[in-house]
Write a protein that holds these residues in place. Sequence first.
Motif, PDB file in Angstrom:
ATOM      1  N   ALA A   1       0.833  -1.206   0.000  1.00 26.97           N
ATOM      2  CA  ALA A   1       0.000   0.000   0.000  1.00 26.97           C
ATOM      3  C   ALA A   1       0.867   1.256   0.000  1.00 26.97           C
ATOM      4  O   ALA A   1       0.582   2.227  -0.715  1.00 26.97           O
ATOM      5  N   ALA A   2       1.947   1.236   0.780  1.00 25.28           N
ATOM      6  CA  ALA A   2       2.839   2.397   0.847  1.00 25.28           C
ATOM      7  C   ALA A   2       3.513   2.648  -0.505  1.00 25.28           C
ATOM      8  O   ALA A   2       3.623   3.797  -0.952  1.00 25.28           O
ATOM      9  N   ASP A   3       3.953   1.573  -1.144  1.00 20.79           N
ATOM     10  CA  ASP A   3       4.580   1.723  -2.471  1.00 20.79           C
ATOM     11  C   ASP A   3       3.587   2.288  -3.484  1.00 20.79           C
ATOM     12  O   ASP A   3       3.937   3.134  -4.312  1.00 20.79           O
ATOM     13  N   THR A   4       2.352   1.814  -3.406  1.00 13.69           N
ATOM     14  CA  THR A   4       1.335   2.276  -4.347  1.00 13.69           C
ATOM     15  C   THR A   4       0.946   3.723  -4.073  1.00 13.69           C
ATOM     16  O   THR A   4       0.604   4.465  -4.997  1.00 13.69           O
ATOM     17  N   ARG A   5       1.002   4.137  -2.796  1.00 17.44           N
ATOM     18  CA  ARG A   5       0.719   5.547  -2.485  1.00 17.44           C
ATOM     19  C   ARG A   5       1.730   6.461  -3.163  1.00 17.44           C
ATOM     20  O   ARG A   5       1.392   7.565  -3.599  1.00 17.44           O
ATOM     21  N   LEU A   6       2.994   6.022  -3.226  1.00 17.28           N
ATOM     22  CA  LEU A   6       4.010   6.812  -3.922  1.00 17.28           C
ATOM     23  C   LEU A   6       3.680   6.907  -5.414  1.00 17.28           C
ATOM     24  O   LEU A   6       3.820   7.969  -6.024  1.00 17.28           O
ATOM     25  N   LYS A   7       3.251   5.783  -6.001  1.00 19.03           N
ATOM     26  CA  LYS A   7       2.844   5.790  -7.407  1.00 19.03           C
ATOM     27  C   LYS A   7       1.626   6.695  -7.607  1.00 19.03           C
ATOM     28  O   LYS A   7       1.520   7.404  -8.611  1.00 19.03           O
ATOM     29  N   LEU A   8       0.719   6.668  -6.636  1.00 18.88           N
ATOM     30  CA  LEU A   8      -0.473   7.498  -6.705  1.00 18.88           C
ATOM     31  C   LEU A   8      -0.090   8.982  -6.694  1.00 18.88           C
ATOM     32  O   LEU A   8      -0.615   9.773  -7.477  1.00 18.88           O
ATOM     33  N   LEU A   9       0.850   9.335  -5.823  1.00 14.73           N
ATOM     34  CA  LEU A   9       1.278  10.728  -5.737  1.00 14.73           C
ATOM     35  C   LEU A   9       1.914  11.184  -7.056  1.00 14.73           C
ATOM     36  O   LEU A   9       1.666  12.303  -7.527  1.00 14.73           O
ATOM     37  N   ARG A  10       2.721  10.288  -7.650  1.00 10.87           N
ATOM     38  CA  ARG A  10       3.331  10.627  -8.946  1.00 10.87           C
ATOM     39  C   ARG A  10       2.252  10.806 -10.008  1.00 10.87           C
ATOM     40  O   ARG A  10       2.330  11.711 -10.847  1.00 10.87           O
ATOM     41  N   ALA A  11       1.250   9.919  -9.972  1.00 15.11           N
ATOM     42  CA  ALA A  11       0.163  10.014 -10.952  1.00 15.11           C
ATOM     43  C   ALA A  11      -0.643  11.297 -10.752  1.00 15.11           C
ATOM     44  O   ALA A  11      -1.055  11.940 -11.730  1.00 15.11           O
TER      45      ALA A  11
END
Length: 221
Positions: free
Chosen positions: A75-85
């Motif tokens: 979830a934490a890794d995906t939050r970083l991807k979400l922020l980039r998106a």
Amino acid sequence: MAIFSRNTESAQAAVTKAEATVTDWEGKAAAARAEALRLDQESGQAILADESAAERIALNVQTWKLKANAYDRAAADTRLKLLRAQREVLEAEARDEDKEAAALRKKGEAHSAKVDGLKRQLQELDDCDWERAYIFDSVNGSIRGQHLGRAGQLDQDAELHAVRAAVIRYFLATGKIPHDYYEVNNVLGLSFRGFGRSIHDQDNIPQSVRDAQAAGLSFVE
């Protein structure tokens, strides 16, 4: 006022996908922690009923805790991807605003050239100078300015889109909504005229920026 190109829509689709993935990982982590807690709370009676089951129960509890930790990391890794998106959505929107500003400026220039040509013909025909009409104050009759004409309105519309693009980039750089034009100029090295004007007039602040600020998003590195 929002303008959406294919790039903007694609970036927004990536945000939607990342948000769903984060929610999925967070749900799995919560379920795994709940299962670990349930097994731990029930372990006492289970061990009393069968002491040989202690090692198996402990291993099972630990397995669920490890799963929860793994889901948390995902979830934490995906939050970083979400922020980039989310950043890419704003960047794409700024580019769209730039394109709209450029298109309006080009249209204004073409219209001005056409007006200038017709004006020359009119002046030659009437053997005198012609100017756009003045705008008079309805109360005291004083001159308030001169009519902009269609080209002037197109230039104003172009600046509106240019300002919106700048506000987005200012937010990306500072995490804040600008108070005035001078802040935008100082941070981005631009030269918008600020005297006597509020950047909060019209539709200068994109809703996407307001939403990002309300959500507590920050892209400042």
